[in-house]
Design a protein around this motif. Structure first.
Motif, PDB file in Angstrom:
ATOM      1  N   GLY A   1       0.790  -1.222   0.000  1.00 46.13           N
ATOM      2  CA  GLY A   1       0.000   0.000   0.000  1.00 46.13           C
ATOM      3  C   GLY A   1       0.821   1.269   0.000  1.00 46.13           C
TER       4      GLY A   1
ATOM      5  N   ARG B   1      -3.645   1.556  -5.848  1.00 45.17           N
ATOM      6  CA  ARG B   1      -4.863   0.743  -5.800  1.00 45.17           C
ATOM      7  C   ARG B   1      -5.175   0.291  -4.379  1.00 45.17           C
ATOM      8  N   GLU B   2      -6.394  -0.136  -4.150  1.00 46.27           N
ATOM      9  CA  GLU B   2      -6.814  -0.652  -2.851  1.00 46.27           C
ATOM     10  C   GLU B   2      -6.157  -2.008  -2.605  1.00 46.27           C
ATOM     11  N   THR B   3      -5.538  -2.179  -1.424  1.00 45.72           N
ATOM     12  CA  THR B   3      -4.791  -3.413  -1.148  1.00 45.72           C
ATOM     13  C   THR B   3      -5.394  -4.282  -0.052  1.00 45.72           C
ATOM     14  N   ALA B   4      -6.406  -3.776   0.642  1.00 44.17           N
ATOM     15  CA  ALA B   4      -6.893  -4.466   1.839  1.00 44.17           C
ATOM     16  C   ALA B   4      -7.408  -5.873   1.569  1.00 44.17           C
TER      17      ALA B   4
ATOM     18  N   THR C   1      -8.765  -2.512  -8.544  1.00 40.49           N
ATOM     19  CA  THR C   1      -9.658  -1.588  -7.849  1.00 40.49           C
ATOM     20  C   THR C   1      -8.891  -0.394  -7.322  1.00 40.49           C
ATOM     21  N   TYR C   2      -9.415   0.810  -7.613  1.00 39.95           N
ATOM     22  CA  TYR C   2      -8.901   2.057  -7.065  1.00 39.95           C
ATOM     23  C   TYR C   2     -10.018   2.686  -6.246  1.00 39.95           C
ATOM     24  N   GLY C   3      -9.922   2.579  -4.913  1.00 39.45           N
ATOM     25  CA  GLY C   3     -10.992   3.097  -4.067  1.00 39.45           C
ATOM     26  C   GLY C   3     -12.278   2.337  -4.331  1.00 39.45           C
TER      27      GLY C   3
END
Length: 314
Positions: A127, A132-135, A264-266
């Motif tokens: 992250g 991009r979203e990593t969760a 995915t971005y946000g």
């Protein structure tokens, strides 16, 4: 002379990076420039203005800041033009605008997190270097994102600064880093920046046109893979970026893995095409393989600079 300065700067950065003690005391030249960009954007990017006015103002700000960076580089080069002291100082300045070691270390941290603490640590570490979203990413997605970041930023952080520095000296290096920093800060496709950062984004595309293709070629040559070359020429133009697809597709072909694809971005999902689509997915071990190839590319770039320097000796 310019090629030797870039080679010395690359050697300094690859061996030492930007020292933490120096960073704590004075910060980093890119962050100094970022401070200027931030304030210029706050003054010049007004929501009440029309789109065309924001494009024009963003273009004016971009050109002025790039010209300022180039002028600073030219002034330093003229002042320090003679003697070994000037050469050393210019090499040290050049080293601060390269990212060979820092890029390697950031991506290696992701691999080390996998190996030492597991997937949660790898997500957190990743992250820090991707947008991009990593969760929710699994091992495959983390490895893919880390390798893509390594491939793309080899061009932005290593090849392109060396290319423009060797071609135009410190003015070229300073101007390129200004363009790249502007793009990273205001070259986004969102409501706030799409108009104001349009010129910066297009100028960054232009500045990376040759370096991105050179980087992809170096990946294929250092991998010794005709297949990687074929994948690069076949798939690079499928990427949403006119430049990032070249080093990324070359890396995909060289490692025998597929890269890009949906991400995915946000809250938004971007449906990107696959690079080297018929290959298998990467895993954590492939990050180390990518880093090994990256190190060979940095050495190859250094050898090219040395050859260029020798060719211009009197």
């Amino acid at each position: 002379m310019a090629a030797w300065i870039m080679l010395a700067g690359l050697a300094v950065e690859a061996l030492l990076g930007w020292p933490d003690a120096l960073d704590r005391r004075i910060g980093h030249p890119v962050r100094w420039f970022g401070w200027l960009v931030e304030r210029a954007e706050r003054l010049g990017n007004r929501e009440a203005w029309s789109r065309s006015a924001r494009v024009a103002m963003g273009g004016l700000v971009t050109m002025l800041l790039v010209a300022l960076a180039g002028l600073i580089g030219l002034t330093i080069q003229l002042v320090l033009a003679d003697g070994w002291v000037g050469f050393v100082l210019m090499a040290l300045l050049a080293s601060s605008l390269m990212a060979a070691r820092s890029l390697h270390d950031h991506v290696a941290d992701v691999a080390s997190a996998f190996e030492g603490a597991g997937i949660e640590a790898a997500r957190c570490t990743l992250g820090r270097i991707v947008g991009r979203e990593t969760a929710e990413l699994d091992e495959v997605a983390i490895a893919r994102a880390a390798i893509e970041s390594l491939a793309e930023n080899t061009s932005d952080g290593v090849t392109a600064p060396l290319f423009w520095g060797a071609l135009l000296g410190l003015p070229g290096l300073f101007a390129y880093k200004a363009i790249n920093t502007l793009d990273s800060m205001i070259g986004h496709r969102n409501a706030r920046y799409e108009a104001f950062g349009k010129v910066a984004a297009r100028l960054d595309d232009l500045a990376n046109l040759i370096p991105a293709r050179l980087t992809g070629t170096l990946f294929t040559l250092c991998a010794g893979s005709g297949w990687a070359m074929k994948v690069m020429f076949r798939d690079a133009r499928e990427h949403r970026s006119p430049n990032a697809g070249w080093p990324e597709s070359a890396m995909a072909g060289a490692l025998g893995i597929r890269l890009s694809g949906p991400r995915t971005y946000g809250a938004a999902t971007s449906e990107e095409p696959w690079l080297n689509a018929d290959a298998g997915d990467p895993d954590a071990a492939d990050i180390r393989r990518a880093l090994a190839l990256y190190r060979r590319v940095v050495v190859a770039a250094a050898l090219l600079l040395a050859a260029l320097g020798w060719a211009h000796l009197p």
